[in-house]
Scaffold this active site. Sequence first.
Site, PDB file in Angstrom:
ATOM      1  N   LYS A 107       0.837  -1.199   0.000  1.00  0.00           N
ATOM      2  CA  LYS A 107       0.000   0.000   0.000  1.00  0.00           C
ATOM      3  C   LYS A 107       0.876   1.253   0.000  1.00  0.00           C
ATOM      4  O   LYS A 107       2.004   1.219   0.482  1.00  0.00           O
ATOM      5  CB  LYS A 107      -0.847   0.033   1.279  1.00  0.00           C
ATOM      6  CG  LYS A 107      -1.995  -0.952   1.330  1.00  0.00           C
ATOM      7  CD  LYS A 107      -2.772  -0.813   2.628  1.00  0.00           C
ATOM      8  CE  LYS A 107      -3.901  -1.814   2.708  1.00  0.00           C
ATOM      9  NZ  LYS A 107      -4.949  -1.614   1.687  1.00  0.00           N
TER      10      LYS A 107
ATOM     11  N   ARG B 127     -10.339 -11.410   1.984  1.00  0.00           N
ATOM     12  CA  ARG B 127     -11.207 -12.458   1.413  1.00  0.00           C
ATOM     13  C   ARG B 127     -10.533 -13.818   1.459  1.00  0.00           C
ATOM     14  O   ARG B 127     -11.205 -14.848   1.515  1.00  0.00           O
ATOM     15  CB  ARG B 127     -11.623 -12.046  -0.009  1.00  0.00           C
ATOM     16  CG  ARG B 127     -10.494 -11.938  -0.988  1.00  0.00           C
ATOM     17  CD  ARG B 127     -10.869 -11.121  -2.221  1.00  0.00           C
ATOM     18  NE  ARG B 127     -10.907  -9.680  -1.952  1.00  0.00           N
ATOM     19  CZ  ARG B 127     -11.231  -8.755  -2.858  1.00  0.00           C
ATOM     20  NH1 ARG B 127     -11.575  -9.115  -4.085  1.00  0.00           N
ATOM     21  NH2 ARG B 127     -11.243  -7.477  -2.533  1.00  0.00           N
TER      22      ARG B 127
HETATM   23  N1  BES Z   1      -8.142  -3.692   4.432  1.00  0.00           N
HETATM   24  C1  BES Z   1      -8.312  -3.260   3.090  1.00  0.00           C
HETATM   25  C2  BES Z   1      -9.613  -2.472   2.872  1.00  0.00           C
HETATM   26  C3  BES Z   1      -9.757  -1.185   3.615  1.00  0.00           C
HETATM   27  C4  BES Z   1      -9.460   0.021   3.001  1.00  0.00           C
HETATM   28  C5  BES Z   1     -10.290  -1.149   4.887  1.00  0.00           C
HETATM   29  C6  BES Z   1      -9.640   1.215   3.674  1.00  0.00           C
HETATM   30  C7  BES Z   1     -10.467   0.037   5.551  1.00  0.00           C
HETATM   31  C8  BES Z   1     -10.146   1.227   4.941  1.00  0.00           C
HETATM   32  C9  BES Z   1      -8.337  -4.456   2.153  1.00  0.00           C
HETATM   33  O1  BES Z   1      -7.565  -5.540   2.545  1.00  0.00           O
HETATM   34  C10 BES Z   1      -7.803  -3.997   0.836  1.00  0.00           C
HETATM   35  O2  BES Z   1      -6.659  -3.656   0.778  1.00  0.00           O
HETATM   36  N2  BES Z   1      -8.647  -3.987  -0.181  1.00  0.00           N
HETATM   37  C11 BES Z   1      -8.277  -3.563  -1.476  1.00  0.00           C
HETATM   38  C12 BES Z   1      -8.759  -4.593  -2.452  1.00  0.00           C
HETATM   39  C13 BES Z   1      -8.176  -4.438  -3.835  1.00  0.00           C
HETATM   40  C14 BES Z   1      -6.707  -4.736  -3.816  1.00  0.00           C
HETATM   41  C15 BES Z   1      -8.902  -5.391  -4.754  1.00  0.00           C
HETATM   42  C16 BES Z   1      -8.912  -2.197  -1.722  1.00  0.00           C
HETATM   43  O3  BES Z   1     -10.012  -1.960  -1.222  1.00  0.00           O
HETATM   44  O4  BES Z   1      -8.277  -1.378  -2.352  1.00  0.00           O
HETATM   45 MN    MN Z   2      -5.545  -5.349   1.907  1.00  0.00          MN
END
Ligand code: BES
Ligand code: MN
Length: 499
Positions: free
Chosen positions: A277, A351
């Site tokens: 990230k 997931r």
């Molecule tokens: N934990 C994150 C989602 C999240 C984002 C929670 C902001 C709380 C606040 C999750 O694991 C994630 O990174 N999701 C990605 C999925 C994508 C890579 C398909 C996302 O939402 O960008």
């Molecule tokens: Mn994630």
Amino acid sequence: MTKLAKISFSRIAPPKGGMSVILAGEGLKLGNGASELVSGLAGGLQRFADIAGFSGKMKSSLDLLAPAGLGSDRLMVIGLGKSEELSKDDWRSLGGVVLSALQKAKTEAATIVLDAPEGTELSNELVAEFAMGAKLRAYTFDAYKSKKSDDEKPKDLKLTLQVADPKGARKSWTTSEGIADGVILARDLVNEPANVLGPVEFAKKAEELAMLGVEVEILGEKEMKKLKMAALLGVAQGSVRPPRLAVMRWNGGKKGAAPVALVGKGVVFDTGGISIKPAGGMEDMKGDMGGAAAVVGAMHAIAARKAKANVIGVIGLVENMPDGNAQRPGDIVAAMSGTTIEILNTDAEGRLVLADALWYTQEKYKPAIMIDLATLTGAVLVALGNLNAGLFSNNDDLAENLLSSAKTSGEPLWRLPLSKDYDKIIDTPNADVKNTGGRWAGSITAAQFLQRFANDVPWAHLDIAGTAFGAPKDDICQSWASGYGVRLLNQLVADHYEG
Ligand code: BES
Ligand code: MN
Ligand code: ZN
């Protein structure tokens, strides 16, 4: 240490010094107890109200110091607005409003005359809701503030609620206090930094529910390997801290009756893994275990009030880190269900954890219904912001039950669609399924992924990425972590799966 409100109940009686609080509807409408209390006030309450421009508007306040003719040293009047229309949500908010006013007044103890103007319903249940609002508002997370100024030192605030039926109110409060404690437990878990709360430490917190009569079982890496949970283990393999799966069982219902199953995403920290990230705001990912925290908090609430239901809580606890041993984009793993997953983005890890947790839960416990909670996608924030969690379900009855309990508990949900066509988006030529469906409908394709691991059990998924933390502060929550989901899950069990 958290700042808390200590709440007790007594009959309505004239004050002897200290801080008194009364409630007034629009037009300065008072209940009998409050009327009696101010009857001796020199000049009459109306005069003070006129001077201060106080008319009883909802959540407004009037503060009288050393009021001549009263037994109390200080009198605070809190506005109820149109008192005939007060809802359960309003009473909870009012508890928070009163607590905040008392904090601002630097009070450490207060007597609140909790009666309502004629025509306003004020049951013991609503009294308990008011108390819950006060208790939740008082919560702060300041365990790591070592140099506290006198102002910041946590002080417990003692509230005495004067009510018509103290015995009945106390009984309602025993139930509601257990729920509030569950919310506070969930907030603490989410607020806690990830260096302190790893998967092992989180599992220990779940184990503490044994004190309430919950059976807790912790599965380690070895057990999970034996169960072939390669999806969950694949996420964990980039961290030096080993994963855990915690199973909590509350057997308050009929022996052998199929349980309600609650499943939580417990990523103690989500760096994104190799699909790392960006740095900005990454610290928020200490809260990526908000689903697991809500499940633990709900189990606490359910056990504390000795719910007549069988409820299972299962949480998958891992840390998502980039490392020499971390999984790569392009890797293919076989989940416990046998489904093969192509990992295109290691940041879509929640997931993967839930895939094995869901499959395990339905296979082992044959639940009547299964609900998972997860801070799953940023996309749900785009769709719904901080004000609703996203609801997805393969079963309309379950979805309706959740929506109705969302209304009664005051933790809102908004249903989003699932369909075969959305499901196709996560097909891949290289395996049975891929773990991302690209940019569009990100919350829906994530839910479609989960659905493939719920088998044919009536299942619902709550995407709480927008509601678990970072929502604007409100009357009952001044903390980054909200504890979202605890009240909703407890309400769902109480409304639809008990007795
Ligand atoms: N934990 C994150 C989602 C999240 C984002 C929670 C902001 C709380 C606040 C999750 O694991 C994630 O990174 N999701 C990605 C999925 C994508 C890579 C398909 C996302 O939402 O960008
Ligand atoms: Mn994630
Ligand atoms: Zn995540």
